[in-house]
Design a protein around this motif. Structure first.
Motif, PDB file in Angstrom:
ATOM      1  N   UNK A   1      25.565  78.953  34.674  1.00 53.09           N
ATOM      2  CA  UNK A   1      26.086  79.670  35.845  1.00 53.09           C
ATOM      3  C   UNK A   1      25.494  79.101  37.131  1.00 53.09           C
ATOM      4  N   UNK A   2      24.209  78.790  37.113  1.00 59.46           N
ATOM      5  CA  UNK A   2      23.579  78.192  38.293  1.00 59.46           C
ATOM      6  C   UNK A   2      24.205  76.837  38.596  1.00 59.46           C
ATOM      7  N   UNK A   3      24.515  76.081  37.559  1.00 62.06           N
ATOM      8  CA  UNK A   3      25.194  74.802  37.766  1.00 62.06           C
ATOM      9  C   UNK A   3      26.546  74.984  38.428  1.00 62.06           C
ATOM     10  N   UNK A   4      27.303  76.003  38.002  1.00 62.12           N
ATOM     11  CA  UNK A   4      28.609  76.258  38.620  1.00 62.12           C
ATOM     12  C   UNK A   4      28.446  76.680  40.075  1.00 62.12           C
ATOM     13  N   UNK A   5      27.419  77.483  40.345  1.00 59.33           N
ATOM     14  CA  UNK A   5      27.160  77.894  41.726  1.00 59.33           C
ATOM     15  C   UNK A   5      26.888  76.662  42.593  1.00 59.33           C
ATOM     16  N   UNK A   6      26.061  75.769  42.097  1.00 64.90           N
ATOM     17  CA  UNK A   6      25.763  74.566  42.856  1.00 64.90           C
ATOM     18  C   UNK A   6      27.006  73.771  43.182  1.00 64.90           C
ATOM     19  N   UNK A   7      27.895  73.616  42.202  1.00 69.33           N
ATOM     20  CA  UNK A   7      29.118  72.856  42.426  1.00 69.33           C
ATOM     21  C   UNK A   7      30.029  73.544  43.429  1.00 69.33           C
ATOM     22  N   UNK A   8      30.133  74.864  43.338  1.00 70.22           N
ATOM     23  CA  UNK A   8      31.051  75.569  44.231  1.00 70.22           C
ATOM     24  C   UNK A   8      30.501  75.681  45.647  1.00 70.22           C
ATOM     25  N   UNK A   9      29.201  75.794  45.790  1.00 71.87           N
ATOM     26  CA  UNK A   9      28.628  75.766  47.134  1.00 71.87           C
ATOM     27  C   UNK A   9      28.825  74.386  47.753  1.00 71.87           C
ATOM     28  N   UNK A  10      28.626  73.345  46.949  1.00 73.78           N
ATOM     29  CA  UNK A  10      28.847  71.983  47.438  1.00 73.78           C
ATOM     30  C   UNK A  10      30.289  71.808  47.914  1.00 73.78           C
ATOM     31  N   UNK A  11      31.234  72.222  47.093  1.00 77.77           N
ATOM     32  CA  UNK A  11      32.637  72.084  47.460  1.00 77.77           C
ATOM     33  C   UNK A  11      33.003  72.931  48.673  1.00 77.77           C
ATOM     34  N   UNK A  12      32.437  74.128  48.756  1.00 78.81           N
ATOM     35  CA  UNK A  12      32.737  75.010  49.880  1.00 78.81           C
ATOM     36  C   UNK A  12      32.206  74.427  51.186  1.00 78.81           C
ATOM     37  N   UNK A  13      31.013  73.848  51.125  1.00 76.01           N
ATOM     38  CA  UNK A  13      30.435  73.245  52.330  1.00 76.01           C
ATOM     39  C   UNK A  13      31.289  72.054  52.781  1.00 76.01           C
ATOM     40  N   UNK A  14      31.755  71.272  51.833  1.00 75.67           N
ATOM     41  CA  UNK A  14      32.598  70.132  52.186  1.00 75.67           C
ATOM     42  C   UNK A  14      33.913  70.597  52.801  1.00 75.67           C
ATOM     43  N   UNK A  15      34.481  71.685  52.292  1.00 74.78           N
ATOM     44  CA  UNK A  15      35.774  72.176  52.763  1.00 74.78           C
ATOM     45  C   UNK A  15      35.649  72.888  54.109  1.00 74.78           C
ATOM     46  N   UNK A  16      34.638  73.740  54.242  1.00 73.47           N
ATOM     47  CA  UNK A  16      34.513  74.579  55.438  1.00 73.47           C
ATOM     48  C   UNK A  16      33.739  73.906  56.557  1.00 73.47           C
ATOM     49  N   UNK A  17      32.965  72.886  56.214  1.00 71.81           N
ATOM     50  CA  UNK A  17      32.286  72.121  57.239  1.00 71.81           C
ATOM     51  C   UNK A  17      30.844  72.531  57.456  1.00 71.81           C
ATOM     52  N   UNK A  18      30.141  71.818  58.326  1.00 71.92           N
ATOM     53  CA  UNK A  18      28.711  72.044  58.527  1.00 71.92           C
ATOM     54  C   UNK A  18      28.387  73.382  59.162  1.00 71.92           C
TER      55      UNK A  18
END
Length: 335
Positions: free
Chosen positions: A29-46
């Motif tokens: 679950x922590x691994x999935x969180x890491x991936x989704x936070x990474x993707x969200x940051x890339x999509x929504x921006x800095x």
């Protein structure tokens, strides 16, 4: 910093109740969180600086397990490796990460608590709030005197003063308890992080109504992350799916997600505007009009749920129902 993007990250919860290796499921679950936070940051921006995760996103919730069974199966240690991995995610993506989990406490070894923890970009836990209102899980109120001795009232009702503003946590059904949000707002809270896992509906639910009310009556933002589905237990998986939302200080919804895993519930929070609103006299400045002395005196007259019920140690699930039945009897004068 007075304006930034906040995200209520809607993720699927995979229950560990029947898992052969619950700890492996938590790590996954922590691994999935890491991936989704990474993707969200890339999509929504800095500009993305605050991410709120759903309630008990790492484990799901107990279904009949004893306190000891669930503590051993699903509860984290406050200084354990899971929090270290979550802190690394916050640091890597330069966000404040709000996670809700069950956790142990060395001062209360027979129990566990449901905690909401906010991890800063430097990896520090800037807030740790233990849920006070829960139907079937222990809370600080159940070991009240000892808990106050260890943590004090500031540890019971924490507010984190950060570069984003003053952050506080409200867990799940506690959004229905106006006293908690009001107490946190009186302590300076400007943003309520609300991890939840609740029945969603296209109609307004009690919790959705409460989010709007808590925001308007306290002139605060609410960032509420619901589950994006639930798997691994015999509950229809889409029952807790959708409706993550951000609400502004006047009770207006800024963004809301539909069903499924989603980053749609994201919006800019403007703390400068909120602070101007709080400093402006008028009928709508409800926080400044609270008659604290009146309500403190009136509340003291009433004997409803009593503190310290688990001071003698863990009890079985039936005790929680008995406690509520006794409170109902006192409340309605039938005792």
């Amino acid at each position: 910093m007075t304006a930034f993007t906040a995200l209520a990250l809607q993720m699927e919860t995979r229950a560990v109740n029947g898992a052969a290796d619950p700890r492996a499921e938590i790590r996954a679950a922590i691994g999935r969180i890491g991936e989704q936070v990474r993707g969200s940051k890339a999509w929504l921006g800095p500009g993305l600086r605050l991410v709120v995760l759903p309630e008990y996103v790492l484990t799901g919730f107990p279904l009949g397990e004893s306190l000891a069974e669930w503590r051993d199966k699903a509860a984290l240690d406050p200084g354990g490796p899971e929090y270290a991995e979550l802190a690394e995610i916050a640091s890597r993506h330069e966000v404040f990460l709000c996670v809700n989990a069950y956790e142990r406490d060395e001062h209360f070894p027979e129990l566990y608590f449901q905690a909401t923890v906010i991890l800063a970009p430097d990896g520090a836990a800037v807030l740790r709030y233990r849920r006070l209102h829960s139907m079937f899980s222990p809370s600080p109120y159940d070991v009240w005197e000892r808990y106050l001795d260890v943590y004090g009232i500031d540890g019971v009702l924490p507010v984190a003063r950060t570069e984003l503003g003053n952050l506080a946590a409200i867990a799940s059904e506690e959004i229905l308890m106006p006293e908690l949000a009001r107490a946190l707002a009186l302590r300076g809270a400007e943003i309520f992080c609300h991890p939840t896992s609740e029945a969603s509906s296209p109609m307004l639910t009690p919790k959705a109504v409460a989010r709007r009310a808590r925001a308007a009556e306290n002139l605060a933002y609410v960032v509420s992350a619901n589950s994006g589905g639930l798997s691994g237990i015999a509950i229809p998986g889409d029952s807790t799916n959708g409706g993550s939302e951000l609400v502004d200080p006047q009770g207006r919804v800024l963004a809301q997600a539909g069903a499924g895993e989603s980053l749609v519930a994201a919006a800019e929070l403007d703390l400068a505007a909120l602070r101007r609103l709080r400093l402006r006299p008028g009928m709508g400045n409800l926080l400044s009009r609270v008659k604290t002395g009146l309500w403190a005196e009136e509340y003291a007259r009433h004997d409803v749920e009593r503190p310290g019920g688990l001071s003698g140690g863990a009890r079985d699930r039936s005790w929680f129902r008995t406690r509520q039945a006794e409170a109902i009897e006192r409340l309605h004068g039938t005792e």
